[in-house]
Design a protein around this motif. Structure first.
Motif, PDB file in Angstrom:
ATOM      1  N   PHE A  91       0.853  -1.174   0.000  1.00 53.22           N
ATOM      2  CA  PHE A  91       0.000   0.000   0.000  1.00 53.22           C
ATOM      3  C   PHE A  91       0.898   1.237   0.000  1.00 53.22           C
ATOM      4  O   PHE A  91       1.991   1.236   0.573  1.00 53.22           O
ATOM      5  CB  PHE A  91      -0.891   0.036   1.239  1.00 53.22           C
ATOM      6  CG  PHE A  91      -1.997  -0.980   1.233  1.00 53.22           C
ATOM      7  CD1 PHE A  91      -3.074  -0.850   0.365  1.00 53.22           C
ATOM      8  CD2 PHE A  91      -1.976  -2.057   2.102  1.00 53.22           C
ATOM      9  CE1 PHE A  91      -4.104  -1.779   0.357  1.00 53.22           C
ATOM     10  CE2 PHE A  91      -2.998  -2.995   2.101  1.00 53.22           C
ATOM     11  CZ  PHE A  91      -4.068  -2.853   1.228  1.00 53.22           C
ATOM     12  N   ALA A  92       0.413   2.317  -0.633  1.00 56.62           N
ATOM     13  CA  ALA A  92       1.157   3.571  -0.634  1.00 56.62           C
ATOM     14  C   ALA A  92       0.174   4.736  -0.569  1.00 56.62           C
ATOM     15  O   ALA A  92      -0.957   4.651  -1.058  1.00 56.62           O
ATOM     16  CB  ALA A  92       2.033   3.688  -1.871  1.00 56.62           C
TER      17      ALA A  92
ATOM     18  N   VAL B 264      -5.645   6.098  -1.574  1.00 55.92           N
ATOM     19  CA  VAL B 264      -4.561   5.147  -1.325  1.00 55.92           C
ATOM     20  C   VAL B 264      -4.401   4.298  -2.583  1.00 55.92           C
ATOM     21  O   VAL B 264      -5.379   4.086  -3.318  1.00 55.92           O
ATOM     22  CB  VAL B 264      -4.890   4.217  -0.130  1.00 55.92           C
ATOM     23  CG1 VAL B 264      -3.765   3.234   0.140  1.00 55.92           C
ATOM     24  CG2 VAL B 264      -5.191   5.030   1.111  1.00 55.92           C
ATOM     25  N   ILE B 265      -3.204   3.809  -2.848  1.00 51.44           N
ATOM     26  CA  ILE B 265      -3.028   2.851  -3.931  1.00 51.44           C
ATOM     27  C   ILE B 265      -2.413   1.565  -3.379  1.00 51.44           C
ATOM     28  O   ILE B 265      -1.804   1.558  -2.295  1.00 51.44           O
ATOM     29  CB  ILE B 265      -2.133   3.385  -5.069  1.00 51.44           C
ATOM     30  CG1 ILE B 265      -0.675   3.547  -4.592  1.00 51.44           C
ATOM     31  CG2 ILE B 265      -2.685   4.688  -5.620  1.00 51.44           C
ATOM     32  CD1 ILE B 265       0.305   3.770  -5.729  1.00 51.44           C
ATOM     33  N   ALA B 266      -2.600   0.488  -4.114  1.00 44.13           N
ATOM     34  CA  ALA B 266      -1.955  -0.786  -3.799  1.00 44.13           C
ATOM     35  C   ALA B 266      -1.340  -1.283  -5.092  1.00 44.13           C
ATOM     36  O   ALA B 266      -2.041  -1.454  -6.094  1.00 44.13           O
ATOM     37  CB  ALA B 266      -2.968  -1.791  -3.269  1.00 44.13           C
TER      38      ALA B 266
ATOM     39  N   VAL C 178       5.363   3.938   0.839  1.00 42.75           N
ATOM     40  CA  VAL C 178       4.673   2.714   1.253  1.00 42.75           C
ATOM     41  C   VAL C 178       4.447   2.757   2.755  1.00 42.75           C
ATOM     42  O   VAL C 178       5.164   3.438   3.492  1.00 42.75           O
ATOM     43  CB  VAL C 178       5.480   1.456   0.869  1.00 42.75           C
ATOM     44  CG1 VAL C 178       5.647   1.357  -0.632  1.00 42.75           C
ATOM     45  CG2 VAL C 178       6.838   1.438   1.563  1.00 42.75           C
ATOM     46  N   PHE C 179       3.443   2.012   3.206  1.00 43.77           N
ATOM     47  CA  PHE C 179       3.178   1.921   4.647  1.00 43.77           C
ATOM     48  C   PHE C 179       2.572   0.557   4.938  1.00 43.77           C
ATOM     49  O   PHE C 179       2.019  -0.117   4.052  1.00 43.77           O
ATOM     50  CB  PHE C 179       2.236   3.041   5.110  1.00 43.77           C
ATOM     51  CG  PHE C 179       0.848   2.963   4.536  1.00 43.77           C
ATOM     52  CD1 PHE C 179      -0.172   2.304   5.202  1.00 43.77           C
ATOM     53  CD2 PHE C 179       0.554   3.565   3.308  1.00 43.77           C
ATOM     54  CE1 PHE C 179      -1.454   2.231   4.676  1.00 43.77           C
ATOM     55  CE2 PHE C 179      -0.728   3.492   2.773  1.00 43.77           C
ATOM     56  CZ  PHE C 179      -1.727   2.829   3.462  1.00 43.77           C
ATOM     57  N   GLY C 180       2.627   0.151   6.203  1.00 44.85           N
ATOM     58  CA  GLY C 180       2.077  -1.130   6.604  1.00 44.85           C
ATOM     59  C   GLY C 180       2.898  -2.304   6.089  1.00 44.85           C
ATOM     60  O   GLY C 180       3.889  -2.150   5.376  1.00 44.85           O
ATOM     61  N   GLU C 181       2.484  -3.502   6.478  1.00 40.16           N
ATOM     62  CA  GLU C 181       3.154  -4.721   6.020  1.00 40.16           C
ATOM     63  C   GLU C 181       2.782  -5.028   4.571  1.00 40.16           C
ATOM     64  O   GLU C 181       1.700  -4.656   4.113  1.00 40.16           O
ATOM     65  CB  GLU C 181       2.762  -5.904   6.911  1.00 40.16           C
ATOM     66  CG  GLU C 181       3.267  -5.800   8.337  1.00 40.16           C
ATOM     67  CD  GLU C 181       4.786  -5.796   8.390  1.00 40.16           C
ATOM     68  OE1 GLU C 181       5.409  -6.621   7.692  1.00 40.16           O
ATOM     69  OE2 GLU C 181       5.344  -4.958   9.117  1.00 40.16           O
ATOM     70  N   PRO C 182       3.657  -5.701   3.817  1.00 42.04           N
ATOM     71  CA  PRO C 182       3.320  -6.066   2.438  1.00 42.04           C
ATOM     72  C   PRO C 182       2.074  -6.948   2.381  1.00 42.04           C
ATOM     73  O   PRO C 182       1.856  -7.793   3.243  1.00 42.04           O
ATOM     74  CB  PRO C 182       4.555  -6.851   1.978  1.00 42.04           C
ATOM     75  CG  PRO C 182       5.653  -6.417   2.879  1.00 42.04           C
ATOM     76  CD  PRO C 182       5.014  -6.136   4.201  1.00 42.04           C
ATOM     77  N   LEU C 183       1.258  -6.741   1.342  1.00 48.62           N
ATOM     78  CA  LEU C 183       0.114  -7.611   1.118  1.00 48.62           C
ATOM     79  C   LEU C 183       0.591  -8.988   0.677  1.00 48.62           C
ATOM     80  O   LEU C 183       0.020 -10.013   1.045  1.00 48.62           O
ATOM     81  CB  LEU C 183      -0.797  -7.068   0.017  1.00 48.62           C
ATOM     82  CG  LEU C 183      -1.638  -5.837   0.268  1.00 48.62           C
ATOM     83  CD1 LEU C 183      -0.811  -4.567   0.154  1.00 48.62           C
ATOM     84  CD2 LEU C 183      -2.807  -5.785  -0.712  1.00 48.62           C
TER      85      LEU C 183
END
Length: 282
Positions: A94-95, A152-154, A170-175
């Motif tokens: 996510f970014a 937001v984009i993914a 980017v933020f959070g853990e990778p999908l």
């Protein structure tokens, strides 16, 4: 014949074709060819859009195919991953605009733009997050926020330079961590000939990951040297004309080559030679 779907274009196409050539299969010389029979190996190749390959496999139109793990999961097709192929690695993240978001939970109630709507929707659902909308775009996802399409984009992230140029981070853990995979149909018996294809591709993977290392070592130092190069099952140790020395051959991981050579030299081994492996079966 075993029917195999191969990416017809994009980042998966050339590496997939190269791997199949190394495995001993014919590959097309003209990019306009859509079907390529290989009767010597009892297979037939179909060149399809990477995004469609899992769908064709899931419906049983073809027996197996090469595509990305991300495309497989986003397709929702009745196909499963059969073998990791070790190329086209990428991370799905996510970014958002720099400094705006830090956790996936903050996506709740926001709009998300992506080329992988099924994958993103399922991931957010598993995290208990409900976006206002998941907007499907076929490309240039990083411009969606600036154009007001999403908050937001993914997207697939390799170096992150494209995102930074667009003012995103980017933020959070990778999908997902994706790579090229061989896929087969989820239900039903394994197609005849898939075992041969699998062994050949595994042989290519091993040949790419390992080298053959040969060296001479005094007999009293064989045990110490073999401890450095244990091989896959056990190294080959042969007598030399000089009965006080032995010749040793073992498979060594390619990325460990120079470190292993240094360690062998320090132990007392000499005439250390490294040879690439063209193909193998384990």
């Amino acid at each position: 014949m075993l029917r195999i779907a191969v990416p017809n274009k994009g980042s998966l196409s050339e590496p997939a074709a190269a791997m199949l050539r190394e495995a001993g299969y014919r590959q097309r010389r003209d990019s306009r060819e859509l079907v390529l029979p290989d009767p010597d190996n009892d297979v037939e190749f179909f060149f399809l859009r990477p995004r469609d390959i899992a769908v064709y496999v899931g419906k049983g139109t073809v027996d197996a195919g090469i595509t990305g793990r991300d495309l497989l999961l986003d397709s929702g097709a009745e196909a499963v991953e059969h073998l990791e192929l070790g190329f086209a690695g990428s991370t799905f993240r996510f970014a958002a605009p720099t400094g705006r978001l830090s956790e996936v939970s903050q996506i709740d109630g926001l709009r998300v733009a992506t080329s992988y709507p099924v994958l993103v929707t399922e991931h957010l659902r598993s995290q208990g997050v409900t976006p206002t909308e998941v907007v499907r775009l076929d490309g240039a996802v990083e411009t969606a926020i600036r154009l007001g399409v999403a908050d937001v984009i993914a997207d697939v992230v390799e170096t992150g330079s494209t995102l930074r140029a667009a003012g995103l981070e980017v933020f959070g853990e990778p999908l997902l961590r994706s790579e090229a995979v061989l896929v087969r149909r989820e239900e039903g018996p394994e197609p005849q000939g898939l075992d041969v294809l699998t062994r050949r591709l595994q042989g290519v993977l091993t040949a790419r990951q390992y080298v053959l290392m040969d060296y001479d070592v005094p007999l009293e130092l064989v045990d110490a040297a073999v401890a450095i190069t244990p091989g896959l099952e056990s190294p080959t140790v042969s007598p030399l004309h000089n009965r006080e020395w032995a010749a040793v051959r073992a498979m060594v991981r390619r990325d460990h080559t120079n470190r292993v050579m240094d360690a062998l030299y320090d132990v007392g081994a000499r005439a250390i030679l490294v040879t690439s492996i063209h193909a193998c079966r384990l």
